[in-house]
Design a protein around this motif. Structure first.
Motif, PDB file in Angstrom:
ATOM      1  N   CYS A 266      65.126  13.531  37.528  1.00 43.96           N
ATOM      2  CA  CYS A 266      66.318  13.726  36.695  1.00 43.96           C
ATOM      3  C   CYS A 266      65.934  14.281  35.341  1.00 43.96           C
ATOM      4  CB  CYS A 266      67.061  12.397  36.527  1.00 43.96           C
ATOM      5  SG  CYS A 266      67.874  11.874  38.037  1.00 43.96           S
TER       6      CYS A 266
ATOM      7  N   VAL B 203      64.054   8.994  41.942  1.00 41.90           N
ATOM      8  CA  VAL B 203      65.254   9.519  41.275  1.00 41.90           C
ATOM      9  C   VAL B 203      64.982   9.792  39.803  1.00 41.90           C
ATOM     10  CG1 VAL B 203      67.595   8.936  40.551  1.00 41.90           C
ATOM     11  CG2 VAL B 203      66.879   8.480  42.893  1.00 41.90           C
TER      12      VAL B 203
ATOM     13  N   VAL C 181      72.629   6.188  42.694  1.00 44.85           N
ATOM     14  CA  VAL C 181      72.166   5.821  44.036  1.00 44.85           C
ATOM     15  C   VAL C 181      73.263   4.978  44.672  1.00 44.85           C
ATOM     16  CG1 VAL C 181      70.463   4.507  45.371  1.00 44.85           C
ATOM     17  CG2 VAL C 181      69.727   5.880  43.417  1.00 44.85           C
TER      18      VAL C 181
ATOM     19  N   ARG D 166      69.230  14.169  51.126  1.00 42.09           N
ATOM     20  CA  ARG D 166      69.378  13.120  50.107  1.00 42.09           C
ATOM     21  C   ARG D 166      69.685  11.763  50.724  1.00 42.09           C
ATOM     22  NH1 ARG D 166      73.612  13.741  47.357  1.00 42.09           N
ATOM     23  NH2 ARG D 166      74.580  15.508  48.394  1.00 42.09           N
TER      24      ARG D 166
ATOM     25  N   GLU E 254      72.598  11.075  43.820  1.00 39.78           N
ATOM     26  CA  GLU E 254      71.251  11.623  43.944  1.00 39.78           C
ATOM     27  C   GLU E 254      70.627  11.223  45.279  1.00 39.78           C
ATOM     28  OE1 GLU E 254      69.291  13.567  42.036  1.00 39.78           O
ATOM     29  OE2 GLU E 254      70.963  13.922  40.674  1.00 39.78           O
TER      30      GLU E 254
END
Length: 568
Positions: free
Chosen positions: A508, A504, A220, A286, A264
């Protein structure tokens, strides 16, 4: 979850940029564990020490960007050949096509892949051989740069680069790529994080890119000030040769594009930063705009209490430096005095560095020139319509009281990122007059007057309009405080990042394998809800399995049986 917080010149250093925001974020998300990976910018910053860290900070690892001794690594012929290949490819991607002009548009479409592959190739080489500091400073690096500058498709300015230009660029690239040689990239370092959060782009985000590459750790990136824009502004015509500007602008453009492509989630602090990110290739899907969080409680008494302001006083609060354009403000105030003879102007702030000190002296001299009949005692309140003060003095003992002293708060900047001072004035319920720079319009949102920068007449007219209309001032001030409390508090900032972290991690892939007693993979061993405060486990699984990073070596991790855990 475990967060690897990446900073450059910021937290946990006491004198760092954006340190207060990071500290509030870490303290607000006490349910998570934070590891700090900090790049320092100067010896003075390191000497100033750290701020007090909360218990949720597990460890801090630091590295200087301002200096680096020779790593003493002697590379063999094969390693040197691989370095020349990777570094040449990276420089070729920087110089190819339109390079510095449009980092995400035009030119060959494979440039992002070429740049990224070369960057990660250099990172792997550094990880295998103990660093590349000496190699990036070598003659081989300068020769590779010269070949890239002379290659077809390179910018004209690069073709004309002279030896001093090449040496300058090579030194800058060595510094920018210094994070490649750090020892942070192992299972006990960034590989142990569930998520990396870079508090800025550029060098701060580079370790996050490598953690993503080596371990699959999601990244991030938060940008409250766009690093690429800062580099462009720093490389002005009067500070660098054309070749240096072209090459370094292209490099930082490619690096920014790679960060935006791999992260991400991107969290710009305003629409201005968001447009820069999109211009450099960031995917809109995003991007989440998250405004900086500020402590509103210190301004509550002023914002909600009785109005004690002098109805004829304008106040400016901030750091004294040329970008704030106090010269235009003083000329505008001279026009205000013609319409409102009782008007006063309070300039509250300390100079920023030697340049700011010289600028403050120039402003004082201009004030004496514009008001010659009142030049005697030009620095004292009551003797001159313009006063120069600092927070902590008798007239402005605290920041809220400085804002409270004026009926209208003025911002006169010609360059501004996210205007923190403007939000402070809004928390205080003050009507504002601002120049249309940076994210000012986005912050104000119709609760203040906005005029073009470097236009003293327009600035004066807006100030006079509010000085003459107390009811309008009151309406705008109330609307400004309501808007600030809705959008710009610490609470909304922390809540936004808490949601982003969970989003996030939930999307993932699992990077760690947990085995049961029989040696079979244990699905859902660490569900997402196990990171949320509360009792989520059943009576027979009172202790969650201890999960240790293992995929990098291919070694599975065995879960602790519940019975064994209870008897321990």
């Amino acid at each position: 979850m475990r967060i690897g917080l990446l900073t450059e010149g910021g937290y946990p250093y006491a004198s760092g940029d954006a340190g207060l925001w990071c500290d509030r974020l870490v303290r607000g998300l006490e349910q998570h564990e934070f590891d700090i990976y900090a790049l320092s910018r100067s010896r003075r910053q390191e000497d100033d020490g750290w701020v007090a860290l909360p218990p949720q900070v597990g460890r801090v690892r630091t590295a200087p960007l301002w200096t680096a001794g020779d790593d003493g690594v002697a590379h063999g012929r094969r390693t040197r050949r691989r370095f020349t290949e990777y570094y040449g490819e990276l420089l070729g991607a920087v110089c190819a096509g339109t390079g510095a002009d449009a980092p995400s548009e035009g030119g060959p479409t494979d440039l992002p892949d070429r740049f990224g592959s070369a960057l990660y190739g250099l990172a792997e080489l550094a990880r295998e051989n103990g660093g590349l500091v000496g190699t990036l400073r070598s003659d081989a690096a300068v020769r590779a740069l010269e070949r890239a500058c002379r290659a077809p498709g390179a910018p004209r300015a690069a073709h004309e680069a002279r030896v001093p230009d090449l040496l300058t660029v090579a030194a800058h690239l060595e510094r920018a790529l210094r994070p490649l040689s750090l020892d942070w990239y192992d299972d006990d370092g960034l590989g142990a994080a569930d998520l990396c959060h870079a508090a800025a782009g550029g060098s701060a985000a580079l370790p996050g890119l490598l953690a993503r590459h080596f371990f699959g750790v999601p990244l991030v990136v938060t940008e409250y000030g766009v690093q690429l824009r800062s580099h462009y502004l720093a490389l002005g015509a009067d500070t660098a040769a054309p070749a240096v500007r072209a090459l370094l602008g292209a490099f930082h453009g490619r690096l920014a594009a790679e960060v935006y492509r791999r992260a991400e989630i991107l969290t710009p602090g305003n629409a201005h930063a968001r447009r820069w990110q999109e211009r450099c290739g960031a995917d809109r899907a995003r991007i989440r705009t998250v405004y900086p969080g500020m402590d509103a409680t210190r301004f509550t008494e002023v914002g909600e209490g009785p109005d004690r302001a002098d109805p004829d006083t304008l106040v400016w609060v901030g750091r004294v430096e040329p970008a704030k354009d106090l010269i235009s403000l003083l000329h505008a105030f001279a026009e205000v005095r013609k319409e409102q003879p009782e008007a006063r102007l309070r300039i509250v702030g300390a100079p920023c560095g030697p340049e700011g000190t010289a600028y403050l002296g120039h402003c004082r001299a201009l004030a004496a020139q514009l008001f010659p009949d009142e030049a005697e005692g030009v620095h004292a309140v009551g003797d001159n319509p313009v006063s120069f003060e600092e927070i902590g003095g008798p007239e402005a003992p605290t920041l809220p009281e400085a804002y409270a002293s004026g009926a209208v708060v003025v911002l006169s900047s010609v360059v501004e990122g996210f205007p923190i001072g403007l939000i402070e004035a809004m928390f205080c319920g003050r009507a504002t007059v601002s120049t249309d720079v940076g994210a000012v319009v986005e912050v104000i949102g119709g609760t203040g007057l906005v005029v073009p920068p470097r236009n003293p007449r327009a600035l004066a007219e807006a100030c006079v309009a509010l000085l003459r209309d107390p009811e309008r001032r009151e309406r705008l001030g109330a609307a400004a405080r309501a808007r600030a409390l809705e959008l710009f508090t610490v609470e909304q900032n922390i809540a936004a990042f808490h949601g982003i972290y969970l989003e996030v991690v939930s999307h993932c892939p699992v990077r760690r394998v947990v085995l049961d007693e029989a040696g079979d993979p244990l699905p859902f061993a660490t569900p997402a809800e196990s990171h949320v405060p509360g009792r989520w486990t059943g009576p027979t699984a009172r202790v969650l399995p201890r999960v240790v990073p293992g995929w990098a070596t291919g070694a599975p991790v065995r879960a602790t049986p519940p019975a064994a855990a209870e008897g321990a």
